[in-house]
Design a protein around this motif. Structure first.
Motif, PDB file in Angstrom:
ATOM      1  N   ASN A  14       0.823  -1.211   0.000  1.00  0.00           N
ATOM      2  CA  ASN A  14       0.000   0.000   0.000  1.00  0.00           C
ATOM      3  C   ASN A  14       0.856   1.259   0.000  1.00  0.00           C
ATOM      4  O   ASN A  14       0.530   2.247  -0.664  1.00  0.00           O
ATOM      5  N   GLU A  15       1.964   1.221   0.750  1.00  0.00           N
ATOM      6  CA  GLU A  15       2.869   2.380   0.720  1.00  0.00           C
ATOM      7  C   GLU A  15       3.510   2.542  -0.651  1.00  0.00           C
ATOM      8  O   GLU A  15       3.773   3.673  -1.100  1.00  0.00           O
ATOM      9  N   ALA A  16       3.717   1.427  -1.325  1.00  0.00           N
ATOM     10  CA  ALA A  16       4.287   1.494  -2.682  1.00  0.00           C
ATOM     11  C   ALA A  16       3.315   2.219  -3.618  1.00  0.00           C
ATOM     12  O   ALA A  16       3.719   3.034  -4.456  1.00  0.00           O
ATOM     13  N   VAL A  17       2.023   1.945  -3.455  1.00  0.00           N
ATOM     14  CA  VAL A  17       1.012   2.632  -4.270  1.00  0.00           C
ATOM     15  C   VAL A  17       1.055   4.138  -3.983  1.00  0.00           C
ATOM     16  O   VAL A  17       1.156   4.961  -4.896  1.00  0.00           O
ATOM     17  N   SER A  18       0.985   4.480  -2.697  1.00  0.00           N
ATOM     18  CA  SER A  18       0.944   5.909  -2.324  1.00  0.00           C
ATOM     19  C   SER A  18       2.193   6.633  -2.810  1.00  0.00           C
ATOM     20  O   SER A  18       2.118   7.778  -3.271  1.00  0.00           O
ATOM     21  N   THR A  19       3.326   5.955  -2.695  1.00  0.00           N
ATOM     22  CA  THR A  19       4.580   6.567  -3.142  1.00  0.00           C
ATOM     23  C   THR A  19       4.540   6.829  -4.643  1.00  0.00           C
ATOM     24  O   THR A  19       4.938   7.907  -5.116  1.00  0.00           O
ATOM     25  N   ALA A  20       4.038   5.853  -5.394  1.00  0.00           N
ATOM     26  CA  ALA A  20       3.955   6.026  -6.850  1.00  0.00           C
ATOM     27  C   ALA A  20       3.024   7.184  -7.205  1.00  0.00           C
ATOM     28  O   ALA A  20       3.322   7.975  -8.104  1.00  0.00           O
ATOM     29  N   VAL A  21       1.908   7.295  -6.488  1.00  0.00           N
ATOM     30  CA  VAL A  21       0.942   8.367  -6.770  1.00  0.00           C
ATOM     31  C   VAL A  21       1.581   9.730  -6.488  1.00  0.00           C
ATOM     32  O   VAL A  21       1.388  10.694  -7.233  1.00  0.00           O
ATOM     33  N   ARG A  22       2.373   9.783  -5.411  1.00  0.00           N
ATOM     34  CA  ARG A  22       3.081  11.033  -5.088  1.00  0.00           C
ATOM     35  C   ARG A  22       4.096  11.368  -6.186  1.00  0.00           C
ATOM     36  O   ARG A  22       4.151  12.496  -6.676  1.00  0.00           O
ATOM     37  N   LEU A  23       4.862  10.350  -6.592  1.00  0.00           N
ATOM     38  CA  LEU A  23       5.889  10.587  -7.624  1.00  0.00           C
ATOM     39  C   LEU A  23       5.268  10.944  -8.974  1.00  0.00           C
ATOM     40  O   LEU A  23       5.860  11.665  -9.772  1.00  0.00           O
ATOM     41  N   ALA A  24       4.049  10.453  -9.222  1.00  0.00           N
ATOM     42  CA  ALA A  24       3.375  10.737 -10.501  1.00  0.00           C
ATOM     43  C   ALA A  24       2.749  12.127 -10.509  1.00  0.00           C
ATOM     44  O   ALA A  24       2.156  12.525 -11.505  1.00  0.00           O
TER      45      ALA A  24
ATOM     46  N   VAL B 145       0.095  13.281  -9.073  1.00  0.00           N
ATOM     47  CA  VAL B 145      -1.359  13.258  -9.258  1.00  0.00           C
ATOM     48  C   VAL B 145      -1.943  14.548  -8.695  1.00  0.00           C
ATOM     49  O   VAL B 145      -1.474  15.071  -7.686  1.00  0.00           O
ATOM     50  N   GLU B 146      -2.970  15.077  -9.378  1.00  0.00           N
ATOM     51  CA  GLU B 146      -3.539  16.366  -8.955  1.00  0.00           C
ATOM     52  C   GLU B 146      -4.836  16.235  -8.191  1.00  0.00           C
ATOM     53  O   GLU B 146      -5.231  17.144  -7.471  1.00  0.00           O
ATOM     54  N   LEU B 147      -5.540  15.134  -8.406  1.00  0.00           N
ATOM     55  CA  LEU B 147      -6.797  14.957  -7.670  1.00  0.00           C
ATOM     56  C   LEU B 147      -6.974  13.497  -7.275  1.00  0.00           C
ATOM     57  O   LEU B 147      -6.818  12.594  -8.097  1.00  0.00           O
ATOM     58  N   ILE B 148      -7.300  13.312  -6.003  1.00  0.00           N
ATOM     59  CA  ILE B 148      -7.583  11.980  -5.471  1.00  0.00           C
ATOM     60  C   ILE B 148      -8.974  12.045  -4.842  1.00  0.00           C
ATOM     61  O   ILE B 148      -9.308  13.027  -4.168  1.00  0.00           O
ATOM     62  N   ALA B 149      -9.784  11.051  -5.100  1.00  0.00           N
ATOM     63  CA  ALA B 149     -11.043  10.906  -4.358  1.00  0.00           C
ATOM     64  C   ALA B 149     -11.101   9.458  -3.912  1.00  0.00           C
ATOM     65  O   ALA B 149     -10.890   8.554  -4.722  1.00  0.00           O
ATOM     66  N   ALA B 150     -11.330   9.236  -2.642  1.00  0.00           N
ATOM     67  CA  ALA B 150     -11.315   7.855  -2.155  1.00  0.00           C
ATOM     68  C   ALA B 150     -12.173   7.731  -0.915  1.00  0.00           C
ATOM     69  O   ALA B 150     -12.502   8.719  -0.246  1.00  0.00           O
ATOM     70  N   TYR B 151     -12.520   6.501  -0.632  1.00  0.00           N
ATOM     71  CA  TYR B 151     -13.388   6.151   0.484  1.00  0.00           C
ATOM     72  C   TYR B 151     -12.743   4.973   1.195  1.00  0.00           C
ATOM     73  O   TYR B 151     -12.193   4.093   0.551  1.00  0.00           O
ATOM     74  N   PRO B 152     -12.804   4.937   2.532  1.00  0.00           N
ATOM     75  CA  PRO B 152     -12.078   3.870   3.240  1.00  0.00           C
ATOM     76  C   PRO B 152     -12.693   2.488   3.017  1.00  0.00           C
ATOM     77  O   PRO B 152     -13.920   2.348   3.019  1.00  0.00           O
ATOM     78  N   ILE B 153     -11.854   1.522   2.810  1.00  0.00           N
ATOM     79  CA  ILE B 153     -12.269   0.117   2.862  1.00  0.00           C
ATOM     80  C   ILE B 153     -11.031  -0.724   3.121  1.00  0.00           C
ATOM     81  O   ILE B 153      -9.968  -0.482   2.540  1.00  0.00           O
ATOM     82  N   THR B 154     -11.167  -1.677   4.016  1.00  0.00           N
ATOM     83  CA  THR B 154     -10.084  -2.618   4.273  1.00  0.00           C
ATOM     84  C   THR B 154      -9.946  -3.538   3.071  1.00  0.00           C
ATOM     85  O   THR B 154     -10.976  -3.990   2.552  1.00  0.00           O
ATOM     86  N   PRO B 155      -8.755  -3.863   2.620  1.00  0.00           N
ATOM     87  CA  PRO B 155      -7.426  -3.449   3.094  1.00  0.00           C
ATOM     88  C   PRO B 155      -6.818  -2.285   2.305  1.00  0.00           C
ATOM     89  O   PRO B 155      -5.611  -2.104   2.351  1.00  0.00           O
ATOM     90  N   GLN B 156      -7.639  -1.503   1.635  1.00  0.00           N
ATOM     91  CA  GLN B 156      -7.126  -0.369   0.863  1.00  0.00           C
ATOM     92  C   GLN B 156      -6.776   0.822   1.731  1.00  0.00           C
ATOM     93  O   GLN B 156      -5.918   1.642   1.371  1.00  0.00           O
ATOM     94  N   THR B 157      -7.427   0.967   2.885  1.00  0.00           N
ATOM     95  CA  THR B 157      -7.463   2.235   3.619  1.00  0.00           C
ATOM     96  C   THR B 157      -6.113   2.920   3.798  1.00  0.00           C
ATOM     97  O   THR B 157      -6.017   4.139   3.700  1.00  0.00           O
ATOM     98  N   SER B 158      -5.073   2.140   4.054  1.00  0.00           N
ATOM     99  CA  SER B 158      -3.793   2.808   4.354  1.00  0.00           C
ATOM    100  C   SER B 158      -3.222   3.536   3.140  1.00  0.00           C
ATOM    101  O   SER B 158      -2.386   4.425   3.288  1.00  0.00           O
ATOM    102  N   ILE B 159      -3.683   3.188   1.929  1.00  0.00           N
ATOM    103  CA  ILE B 159      -3.282   3.974   0.746  1.00  0.00           C
ATOM    104  C   ILE B 159      -3.841   5.396   0.886  1.00  0.00           C
ATOM    105  O   ILE B 159      -3.118   6.385   0.754  1.00  0.00           O
ATOM    106  N   SER B 160      -5.136   5.470   1.178  1.00  0.00           N
ATOM    107  CA  SER B 160      -5.784   6.790   1.312  1.00  0.00           C
ATOM    108  C   SER B 160      -5.201   7.576   2.474  1.00  0.00           C
ATOM    109  O   SER B 160      -5.017   8.793   2.381  1.00  0.00           O
ATOM    110  N   GLU B 161      -4.945   6.880   3.568  1.00  0.00           N
ATOM    111  CA  GLU B 161      -4.389   7.571   4.740  1.00  0.00           C
ATOM    112  C   GLU B 161      -3.040   8.205   4.410  1.00  0.00           C
ATOM    113  O   GLU B 161      -2.780   9.361   4.765  1.00  0.00           O
ATOM    114  N   LYS B 162      -2.201   7.436   3.732  1.00  0.00           N
ATOM    115  CA  LYS B 162      -0.867   7.955   3.404  1.00  0.00           C
ATOM    116  C   LYS B 162      -0.987   9.124   2.427  1.00  0.00           C
ATOM    117  O   LYS B 162      -0.303  10.148   2.570  1.00  0.00           O
ATOM    118  N   LEU B 163      -1.892   8.999   1.457  1.00  0.00           N
ATOM    119  CA  LEU B 163      -2.060  10.088   0.490  1.00  0.00           C
ATOM    120  C   LEU B 163      -2.619  11.344   1.164  1.00  0.00           C
ATOM    121  O   LEU B 163      -2.235  12.460   0.832  1.00  0.00           O
TER     122      LEU B 163
END
Lengths: 299, 385
Positions: B8-18, B20-38
């Motif tokens: 999940n941190e790998a995803v968030s890191t990639a999104v930061r490096l890319a 990205v200008e807009l993120i919209a997300a909603y919590p759900i296990t086991p995705q949540t930590s991606i949104s939290e990090k972003l």
């Protein structure tokens, strides 16, 4: 009432919503659309979920709109509009009003969750519900905006609508958004003034526009404006505004006409007994008294 | 820089490096930590993006659709029930030809409730028009997410990146973190999607389209998705040149002379590779094919890989009740399309996060090589009943 503002734009070539659309004769939606876009001086992006509006603008490759129109699935008017808003602002556009343009089905029913969330975040956009009080695009099925004892194809004779119309302005103002208002096409200056007020107010704005539907209301197309005026004059549809979810400004109606005068012009209310019309009158009187008590200002 | 991070941190890191200008997300296990990090990145300013905190996955996708229509780079992430709730808008976003990127942390769908990993959520979305890539390691998750933006924006088609719930999403591995400049060179240094919604140039988008025109829209979309195979290979080659890590659409492991090829995707491939190595040491001609790019499905590539084998055993972390595993359906379609082809056997394992252990793979091999007459169309591995 003056109508100068509303018809300010007499050049059809520069109307934001051009002529030649696919609306039924007497459709309130198009009158509302014209008023809103003129009030916004054509500086708008319109997000339209499934509703009559998704047909009226035209079938591909035709479009009557001279502003960007983004068609989007039924439940998503507010959430898609929020995305457009953030995108435009990030691209440096700070002026265009993002308008979600939905019917009552897409607002009172399937889109309510997204609408609630978007205004809870106080996104800086304008949500317009053109309210024709049923699912007209699919052929007149009841919505939670359909009034008490109205006929629709899913509230047929013998099983007319038993619940009164949902109060969407109460729901919106309970979110304490900066501005929510009820307007109708019979009072264009009032409508334009409300849209202008909304445009100049930061945050989430909601305007419900009663938009008669001759097809679904079983009324004469030539009477749409008259019927919406009678909706106001009978207190069926009071015109008011709520600021910040608190201050309520009500347009007074000192000499109301009986609700029967409003209902008799619409086939959807035909066949009601005197007692049933009286029941509707009591509901309307009660709601009006409540509104007057709540009003901070009566104009 | 090398760091110990989760999938999940790998995803968030990639999104930061890319960028990205807009993120919209909603919590759900086991995705949540991606949104939290972003959220944290946006809050501390290490990512200059608007994070719209919506009330559902349906609204998350609607919001990225709205934003992507204005030409900004967008991202969302979800899992399982959330992906299912998005279903309507998955079709809409691909039909609208928007280059949205989404991470889906694979998780089973209820009922009954289950928060652990299997691939039934994303495989059920195979016909939505989204491109799909399945990852095996945290490094691959990061790299694939970056490549996803390049592919999406070149073919105007949304891309879904898959990582197995918990097994990868919550497991930390050493990951090489790319330098921002290098990422910019891959992704053009900034947003490039077209601004379809533009007040300076008004257009009406996605209006009702009659039978006279609708098929042509869908044909264009179909061609773009099919063409995404070539584009994905090109992007992977560019990526390899910049970063020195290479990702074929389909991984071949000891398939050249293999009589039996095991097919896997996601983290189960690691276990299969381990067993293949062990059998090779015993002189057995066994190989593994790992499905990485699932949409577009690389039919020719898959047929080339499996055509020389006598038999293929597909290990599935999903099932289509009333039919068979989704991966097996696709593989049969590829393997038999030119006539002939190996015998294909289908095995279901690891549903709802149940471990797939080497003994499962060994049992599968034993069955296809020595007990094929006992096999059914779909064979369940590791059942307790």
């Amino acid at each position: 009432m003056q109508t100068t503002d509303y018809t300010k734009n007499k050049d059809l070539k520069t109307e934001s919503f051009g002529c030649g659309n696919l609306a039924c004769p007497g459709c309130g939606e198009t009158i509302a659309m014209r008023g809103v876009l003129n009030a916004l001086d054509g500086d708008a992006v319109i997000v339209i979920p499934a509703c009559c509006g998704s047909i009226i603008d035209g079938l591909f490759p035709f479009s009557k709109a001279r502003v960007p129109v983004l068609h989007t699935p039924f439940a998503t008017a507010a959430s898609t509009a929020a995305g457009v808003l953030h995108g435009l602002r990030r691209r440096g556009n700070k002026h265009t009003t993002v308008v979600a343009w939905a019917g009552d089905g897409g607002t009172y029913d399937i889109g309510l969750q997204a609408l609630s969330s978007t205004v809870e975040r106080n996104e800086d956009f304008l949500y317009i519900c053109y309210d024709n009080e049923a699912y007209m695009n699919t052929g007149i099925q009841r919505s939670s905006s359909t009034p008490l004892l109205a006929w629709t194809t899913t509230t047929p004779e013998g099983d007319l609508k038993k619940a009164p119309k949902k109060n969407i302005i109460d729901i919106m103002s309970a979110h304490r958004i900066p501005y929510s208002a009820a307007a109708t096409v019979a009072y264009p200056d009032d409508l334009v003034a409300k849209v202008r007020r909304a445009k100049s107010t930061p945050g989430s704005k909601f305007v419900n526009i009663l938009a008669p539907c001759p097809t679904g209301w079983k009324s004469k197309p030539s009477l749409s404006v008259k019927i919406s005026r009678l909706a106001v004059r009978s207190n069926v549809y009071p015109l008011y505004e709520v600021f910040d979810g608190e201050r309520l400004v009500l347009r007074d109606n000192p000499d109301p006409v009986p609700v029967g005068k409003y209902m008799e012009l619409q086939g959807r209310f035909h066949g009601l007994s005197e007692q049933e019309v009286e029941l509707v009158q009591r509901h309307v009187d009660h709601a009006w008294e409540q509104l007057r008590k709540r009003a901070d200002e009566i104009i | 820089m090398r760091a110990l991070i989760t999938g999940n941190e790998a995803v968030s890191t990639a999104v930061r490096l890319a960028r990205v200008e807009l993120i919209a997300a909603y919590p759900i296990t086991p995705q949540t930590s991606i949104s939290e990090k972003l959220s944290q990145y946006c809050s501390e300013g290490t990512l200059d993006a608007d994070f719209v905190k919506v009330e559902s996955e349906h609204s998350a996708m609607a919001t990225v659709i709205g934003a992507a229509s204005t030409g900004v780079r967008t991202f969302t992430a979800t899992s399982s029930q959330g992906l299912a709730l998005m279903h309507e808008l998955l079709h809409w976003s691909s039909g609208a030809r928007l280059p949205i990127v989404m991470a889906n942390v694979n998780r089973a769908l209820g009922a009954p409730w289950n928060i652990w990993g299997d691939q039934s959520d994303s495989l059920a979305q195979r016909d939505t028009g989204w491109l799909q890539f399945y990852c095996e390691s945290c490094q691959e998750v990061l790299d694939t997410t970056l490549m996803a933006f390049a592919v999406a924006e070149r073919v105007n088609t949304p891309v879904m990146v898959m990582l197995d719930g918990f097994i990868l999403s919550h497991t930390a591995e050493p990951v090489q973190i790319p330098e921002p400049d290098a990422v910019d060179s891959l992704l053009g240094g900034g947003p490039s999607p077209p601004a379809l919604v533009d007040p300076e140039n008004p257009r009406t988008l996605h209006a009702v389209t009659s039978p006279d025109h609708f098929m042509e829209f869908k044909h264009h979309q179909f061609q773009a998705a099919a063409g995404a195979e070539k584009v994905s290979v090109e992007v992977a080659e560019e990526f390899g040149k910049i970063f020195g890590r290479n990702y074929p659409g389909t991984e071949e492991f000891m398939c050249g002379d293999a009589e039996t090829i095991l097919v896997a995707s996601g983290t189960a491939a690691g276990t299969v590779r381990h067993v293949v190595r062990k059998y090779r040491e015993q002189g057995k001609k066994v190989g593994m094919m790992r499905v990485r790019m699932f949409r577009p499905y690389p039919f020719d590539e898959v047929r080339r890989i499996v055509s020389g084998a006598k038999r293929v055993a597909v290990l599935e972390r999903a099932i289509s009740p009333g039919s068979e595993g989704t991966m097996a359906q696709e593989l049969r379609s590829a393997a038999y399309s030119a006539g002939g082809g190996p015998q294909v056997y289908d095995f279901v394992a690891g549903l709802g996060g149940r471990d797939i252990v080497p003994e499962d793979i060994e049992r599968m091999l034993e069955l296809v090589e020595n007990g094929a007459d006992k096999l059914q169309r779909v064979n369940w591995l590791g059942l307790k009943e």
